[in-house]
Design a protein around this motif. Structure first.
Motif, PDB file in Angstrom:
ATOM      1  N   GLY A 109      48.336  12.618  77.912  1.00  0.00           N
ATOM      2  CA  GLY A 109      47.911  14.107  77.156  1.00  0.00           C
ATOM      3  C   GLY A 109      48.901  14.961  77.308  1.00  0.00           C
ATOM      4  O   GLY A 109      49.279  15.603  76.319  1.00  0.00           O
ATOM      5  N   ARG A 110      49.832  15.110  78.595  1.00  0.00           N
ATOM      6  CA  ARG A 110      50.936  15.877  78.819  1.00  0.00           C
ATOM      7  C   ARG A 110      51.844  15.740  77.655  1.00  0.00           C
ATOM      8  O   ARG A 110      52.570  16.676  77.472  1.00  0.00           O
ATOM      9  CB  ARG A 110      51.028  16.015  80.087  1.00  0.00           C
ATOM     10  CG  ARG A 110      50.018  16.768  81.046  1.00  0.00           C
ATOM     11  CD  ARG A 110      50.480  16.926  82.432  1.00  0.00           C
ATOM     12  NE  ARG A 110      49.378  17.349  83.097  1.00  0.00           N
ATOM     13  CZ  ARG A 110      48.667  16.539  83.981  1.00  0.00           C
ATOM     14  NH1 ARG A 110      48.926  15.423  84.135  1.00  0.00           N
ATOM     15  NH2 ARG A 110      47.626  17.296  84.817  1.00  0.00           N
ATOM     16  N   ALA A 111      51.982  14.641  77.690  1.00  0.00           N
ATOM     17  CA  ALA A 111      53.356  14.047  76.618  1.00  0.00           C
ATOM     18  C   ALA A 111      52.835  14.644  75.324  1.00  0.00           C
ATOM     19  O   ALA A 111      53.762  15.297  74.377  1.00  0.00           O
ATOM     20  CB  ALA A 111      53.517  12.781  76.828  1.00  0.00           C
ATOM     21  N   LEU A 112      51.889  14.328  74.876  1.00  0.00           N
ATOM     22  CA  LEU A 112      51.478  14.951  73.510  1.00  0.00           C
ATOM     23  C   LEU A 112      51.262  16.264  73.434  1.00  0.00           C
ATOM     24  O   LEU A 112      51.840  16.764  72.308  1.00  0.00           O
ATOM     25  CB  LEU A 112      50.083  14.340  73.136  1.00  0.00           C
ATOM     26  CG  LEU A 112      49.602  14.704  71.900  1.00  0.00           C
ATOM     27  CD1 LEU A 112      50.483  14.047  70.805  1.00  0.00           C
ATOM     28  CD2 LEU A 112      48.076  13.976  71.622  1.00  0.00           C
ATOM     29  N   LEU A 113      51.065  16.846  74.316  1.00  0.00           N
ATOM     30  CA  LEU A 113      50.971  18.243  74.586  1.00  0.00           C
ATOM     31  C   LEU A 113      52.291  19.039  74.402  1.00  0.00           C
ATOM     32  O   LEU A 113      52.759  19.965  73.621  1.00  0.00           O
ATOM     33  CB  LEU A 113      50.232  18.889  75.704  1.00  0.00           C
ATOM     34  CG  LEU A 113      50.361  20.659  75.892  1.00  0.00           C
ATOM     35  CD1 LEU A 113      49.391  21.148  75.044  1.00  0.00           C
ATOM     36  CD2 LEU A 113      49.753  20.715  77.176  1.00  0.00           C
ATOM     37  N   ARG A 114      53.148  18.442  74.878  1.00  0.00           N
ATOM     38  CA  ARG A 114      54.701  18.732  74.983  1.00  0.00           C
ATOM     39  C   ARG A 114      55.282  18.854  73.542  1.00  0.00           C
ATOM     40  O   ARG A 114      55.801  19.769  73.095  1.00  0.00           O
ATOM     41  CB  ARG A 114      55.582  18.025  75.956  1.00  0.00           C
ATOM     42  CG  ARG A 114      56.866  18.387  75.755  1.00  0.00           C
ATOM     43  CD  ARG A 114      58.048  17.618  76.710  1.00  0.00           C
ATOM     44  NE  ARG A 114      57.822  17.924  78.049  1.00  0.00           N
ATOM     45  CZ  ARG A 114      58.283  17.563  79.155  1.00  0.00           C
ATOM     46  NH1 ARG A 114      59.131  16.637  78.888  1.00  0.00           N
ATOM     47  NH2 ARG A 114      58.153  18.139  80.435  1.00  0.00           N
TER      48      ARG A 114
END
Length: 289
Positions: A175-180
């Motif tokens: 999720g954090r990778a996608l958010l970035r």
């Protein structure tokens, strides 16, 4: 070395591209000048690299000489402008040659998941393997919203409590990778902000504000591990953009292909295709186990 030779050696790529368009049509500088409503002298200066063509001149030049989109965008990029691609409406987009080619790519990628999506992160096409994985990976979302697989909002699909992240083992870092990635895209596409804000709020509520990110800024590949009723499945996701480099804009269609990362995932996907496996089919679940 003569002055003419020096100009030829050092002339900008833009001048060369524009001159080639005119020569290919077989018209003189004078005829092109008349068509464009400007002096032959200015045309000559542009072709020698002594005058920088404006954006409107490149577009008009391409139109009058019958240049291709590829040539036009090459001239624009080399002159320091952005590629000029018209944004198609969704219905037109689905019928375009580009989407037909991308659909053929999805068929060739079977039995593995693959999707085509636009700059708004809306799915425009999905492989059969992708549709099956959606039914397995986020059945709660599809049952709740009744959204066709060809119109899924990908950001909503990971934001919703019953969305894809609910089945992902490495959900926090995924999720954090996608958010970035989404935050970086938002810099040039502000319309994404409200949905990305909601996505970040959902991530914080689930996993906290800080944590490890699975990839560096700008990377478009990701390892995702899904916990499904058929067993754990691990995929390598790779996003790519279709088209020649000078034609790529933020509005370009993108593909995301899912590749099996281990033998267990490969077996599940190939068995699904051979048996025509559908989510909820108990007999085929037992065969795979």
């Amino acid at each position: 070395m003569s002055g003419a030779a020096e100009r030829t050696r050092g002339e900008p790529r833009t001048a060369s591209i524009l001159r080639q368009m005119r020569v290919a049509l077989g018209i003189s500088q004078l005829e092109l000048a008349l068509r464009l409503g400007m002096s032959q002298r200015h045309i000559g200066f542009v072709e020698l690299g002594r005058a920088r063509p404006s954006l409107s001149l490149i577009l008009s030049w391409t139109r009058e000489t019958g240049g291709t989109i590829d040539e036009r965008n090459a001239a624009l990029v080399s002159a320091g402008y952005s590629p000029a691609l018209l944004e198609s409406a969704p219905a037109e987009c689905r019928q375009s040659a580009e989407i037909r080619t991308l659909r053929e790519m999805l068929v060739a990628h079977e039995p593995y998941p693959g999707i085509i999506f636009d700059a708004d992160w809306t799915v425009r096409a999905m492989s059969e393997g992708g549709q099956w994985l959606c039914s397995v990976g986020m059945p709660g979302l599809l049952e709740h919203d009744g959204v066709p697989s060809s119109e899924i909002d990908m950001i909503t699909a990971v934001t919703h409590p019953a969305g894809l992240l609910s089945k992902v083992v490495n959900a926090a870092e995924t999720g954090r990778a996608l958010l970035r990635q989404l935050r970086l895209e938002q810099l040039t596409r502000p319309s994404l902000k409200a949905r990305v804000d909601r996505f970040e709020e959902s991530l914080t509520a689930r996993y906290g504000a800080a944590g490890k990110c699975a990839r560096a800024p700008g990377d478009t590949h990701l390892k995702v591990i899904l916990d499904t009723e058929y067993g754990q499945m691990t995929f390598l996701l790779v996003q790519t953009v279709f088209g020649l480099p000078q034609n790529v804009t933020q509005k370009s269609l993108r593909s995301e292909l899912w590749f099996p990362f281990d033998d267990a995932t490969r077996v599940i996907m190939t068995t699904r295709r051979r048996l025509g496996l559908a989510a909820g089919n108990q007999s085929t679940k037992q065969v795979m186990r």
